[in-house]
Design an enzyme around this catalytic site. Sequence first.
Site, PDB file in Angstrom:
ATOM      1  N   SER A 105       1.282  -1.397  -0.185  1.00 29.82           N
ATOM      2  CA  SER A 105       0.116  -0.134  -0.210  1.00 29.82           C
ATOM      3  C   SER A 105       0.785   1.095   0.205  1.00 29.82           C
ATOM      4  O   SER A 105       2.588   1.337   0.520  1.00 29.82           O
ATOM      5  CB  SER A 105      -0.910   0.086   1.504  1.00 29.82           C
ATOM      6  OG  SER A 105      -1.507   1.570   1.122  1.00 29.82           O
ATOM      7  N   TYR A 124      -1.694  -0.120  10.829  1.00 29.89           N
ATOM      8  CA  TYR A 124      -2.179  -0.504   8.902  1.00 29.89           C
ATOM      9  C   TYR A 124      -0.146  -0.214   8.286  1.00 29.89           C
ATOM     10  O   TYR A 124      -0.361  -1.113   7.407  1.00 29.89           O
ATOM     11  CB  TYR A 124      -2.966   0.061   8.277  1.00 29.89           C
ATOM     12  CG  TYR A 124      -3.085  -0.604   6.725  1.00 29.89           C
ATOM     13  CD1 TYR A 124      -4.057  -1.510   6.914  1.00 29.89           C
ATOM     14  CD2 TYR A 124      -3.255   0.535   5.901  1.00 29.89           C
ATOM     15  CE1 TYR A 124      -4.180  -1.842   5.208  1.00 29.89           C
ATOM     16  CE2 TYR A 124      -3.252   0.201   4.523  1.00 29.89           C
ATOM     17  CZ  TYR A 124      -4.173  -0.965   5.009  1.00 29.89           C
ATOM     18  OH  TYR A 124      -4.161  -1.137   2.669  1.00 29.89           O
TER      19      TYR A 124
HETATM   20  N1  LIG Z   1      -8.722  -1.946  -1.477  1.00 28.07           N
HETATM   21  C1  LIG Z   1      -7.469  -0.482  -0.948  1.00 28.07           C
HETATM   22  O1  LIG Z   1      -8.388   1.237  -0.713  1.00 28.07           O
HETATM   23  C2  LIG Z   1      -6.652  -0.173  -1.032  1.00 28.07           C
HETATM   24  C3  LIG Z   1      -4.769   0.097  -1.109  1.00 28.07           C
HETATM   25  C4  LIG Z   1      -3.947  -0.100  -0.628  1.00 28.07           C
HETATM   26  C5  LIG Z   1      -4.044  -1.602  -0.573  1.00 28.07           C
HETATM   27  N2  LIG Z   1      -4.787  -2.219  -0.393  1.00 28.07           N
HETATM   28  C6  LIG Z   1      -3.886  -4.159  -0.353  1.00 28.07           C
HETATM   29  O2  LIG Z   1      -4.874  -4.012  -1.479  1.00 28.07           O
HETATM   30  C7  LIG Z   1      -5.212  -6.252  -0.792  1.00 28.07           C
HETATM   31  C8  LIG Z   1      -6.683  -6.487  -1.378  1.00 28.07           C
HETATM   32  O3  LIG Z   1      -7.587  -5.511  -0.612  1.00 28.07           O
HETATM   33  P1  LIG Z   1      -9.434  -5.408  -1.022  1.00 28.07           P
HETATM   34  O4  LIG Z   1      -9.351  -4.069  -1.299  1.00 28.07           O
HETATM   35  O5  LIG Z   1      -9.214  -5.991  -2.392  1.00 28.07           O
HETATM   36  O6  LIG Z   1      -9.694  -5.743  -0.231  1.00 28.07           O
HETATM   37  P2  LIG Z   1     -10.717  -6.608   0.630  1.00 28.07           P
HETATM   38  O7  LIG Z   1     -11.173  -6.533   1.660  1.00 28.07           O
HETATM   39  O8  LIG Z   1     -11.938  -6.544  -0.640  1.00 28.07           O
HETATM   40  O9  LIG Z   1     -10.705  -8.319  -0.144  1.00 28.07           O
HETATM   41  C9  LIG Z   1      -9.410  -9.041   1.423  1.00 28.07           C
HETATM   42  C10 LIG Z   1      -9.468 -10.266   1.113  1.00 28.07           C
HETATM   43  O10 LIG Z   1      -8.741 -11.288   1.460  1.00 28.07           O
HETATM   44  C11 LIG Z   1      -9.055 -12.348   2.611  1.00 28.07           C
HETATM   45  N3  LIG Z   1      -8.958 -12.185   3.395  1.00 28.07           N
HETATM   46  C12 LIG Z   1      -8.745 -11.400   5.399  1.00 28.07           C
HETATM   47  N4  LIG Z   1      -8.053 -11.958   6.121  1.00 28.07           N
HETATM   48  C13 LIG Z   1      -7.349 -13.380   6.005  1.00 28.07           C
HETATM   49  C14 LIG Z   1      -6.520 -13.809   5.957  1.00 28.07           C
HETATM   50  N5  LIG Z   1      -6.147 -14.059   7.247  1.00 28.07           N
HETATM   51  N6  LIG Z   1      -6.373 -15.493   5.169  1.00 28.07           N
HETATM   52  C15 LIG Z   1      -6.819 -15.237   4.099  1.00 28.07           C
HETATM   53  N7  LIG Z   1      -7.443 -14.524   3.585  1.00 28.07           N
HETATM   54  C16 LIG Z   1      -7.860 -13.834   3.765  1.00 28.07           C
HETATM   55  C17 LIG Z   1     -11.072 -11.433   2.744  1.00 28.07           C
HETATM   56  O11 LIG Z   1     -11.872 -12.206   3.176  1.00 28.07           O
HETATM   57  C18 LIG Z   1     -11.095 -10.873   1.382  1.00 28.07           C
HETATM   58  O12 LIG Z   1     -10.952 -11.602   0.319  1.00 28.07           O
HETATM   59  C19 LIG Z   1      -5.440  -5.569   0.733  1.00 28.07           C
HETATM   60  O13 LIG Z   1      -3.955  -6.200   0.764  1.00 28.07           O
HETATM   61  C20 LIG Z   1      -5.040  -4.292   1.067  1.00 28.07           C
HETATM   62  O14 LIG Z   1      -4.302  -4.280   2.206  1.00 28.07           O
HETATM   63  C21 LIG Z   1      -6.367  -2.212  -0.330  1.00 28.07           C
END
Ligand SMILES: NC(=O)c1ccc[n+]([C@@H]2O[C@H](COP(=O)([O-])OP(=O)(O)OC[C@H]3O[C@@H](n4cnc5c(N)ncnc54)[C@H](O)[C@@H]3O)[C@@H](O)[C@H]2O)c1
Length: 306
Positions: A173, A186
């Site tokens: 991120s 985070y």
């Molecule tokens: N959405 C944003 O604004 C953003 C920005 C920067 C980075 N990210 C990163 O991108 C990645 C994906 O995020 P997203 O926005 O698609 O979120 P999301 O919540 O839609 O997807 C995350 C997925 O991870 C799974 N998960 C959570 N804990 C888990 C565990 N212990 N074991 C296995 N699976 C697990 C959840 O069930 C979910 O399906 C994350 O690492 C997030 O930190 C997101």
Amino acid sequence: MNFLLETLQVLLMSLVYSLEAFVRLFIPPRKKNVSGDFVLLTGAGSGIGRLMALEFARLGARLVLWDINEDGNKETASMIKETHGARAYTYTCDCSNREEVYRIANQVKREVGDITILINNAGIVTGKKFMESPDSLIEKSMEVNSVAHFWMYKAFLPAMIAANHGHLVSIASSAGLIGVNGLADYCASKFAAVGFAESMALELLATGCDGVKTTIVCPFFINTGMFDGANTKWPRIMPILEPEYACRKIVDAVRREQVYVYMPRSIYIAIILKNLLPTKMGVLLGEYLGAFNFMAKFKGHGKKSK
Ligand SMILES: NC(=O)c1ccc[n+]([C@@H]2O[C@H](COP(=O)([O-])OP(=O)(O)OC[C@H]3O[C@@H](n4cnc5c(N)ncnc54)[C@H](O)[C@@H]3O)[C@@H](O)[C@H]2O)c1
Ligand SMILES: *[C@@H]1O[C@H](CO)[C@@H](O)[C@H](O)[C@H]1NC(C)=O
């Protein structure tokens, strides 16, 4: 090697690499063919994990989907079946649980084979002021967002090293590059993820394992629901990214073997300014750009205002 010769060589190679980078601005490297690859995604049950799974399936790769959420994960697999007619292997796994990671990794190796592209994507966020964050959630954030990556590498990297072929992708991120008010745990977990992936890339290089690539992804907010309610003051400079856009950028970067992927591009500028400007001026600019209030109205998953 003698000092003069070594220095001369470095100067020459610096010139070569600068020229290469310049040419790459106009002619980007060819995208690699991933049709023979086995791609493992954690957090494949929703958000960009699901979209990346669909994109890699479209490109003909074999997909191994991990998520703690069994229903979401199965749904991703059936979407892959419907749109691309391909079978994806699903595994329910809490990737913050080391024993479970090792056990399911062995199952994957038996049932599917060696993974060639590993995408550490699962992530969670507390979204509270640090002193108000429950200890258990702080620990969980570290475990899911960074420590889990250690066990995933331990499980899947040996086969990549043996073949001197593979690709490690860390979905970190921009909060892994710059501290953010309201995201302390985070940010700590994402800084750790960036530091780990970067160090491992160097460790691989230093041991001559140049066939195992690394891509480190640092996006600003993406509109997946995870950060619902988080706001940006100047969407022109710091837009909330669309999931489809972010996914396309990431998959392209992996195929071009790009190491660092920051998005939007203004993140590159923010990093430079952070390290260049006087501290007080950096804070002033950050405040002006709205960085103090990113998390003021955060809701996250499940508490949607819609
Ligand atoms: N959405 C944003 O604004 C953003 C920005 C920067 C980075 N990210 C990163 O991108 C990645 C994906 O995020 P997203 O926005 O698609 O979120 P999301 O919540 O839609 O997807 C995350 C997925 O991870 C799974 N998960 C959570 N804990 C888990 C565990 N212990 N074991 C296995 N699976 C697990 C959840 O069930 C979910 O399906 C994350 O690492 C997030 O930190 C997101
Ligand atoms: C990728 O490789 C596969 C098998 O090696 C081949 O069948 C396919 O046509 C290639 N795809 C592209 C776009 O080059």
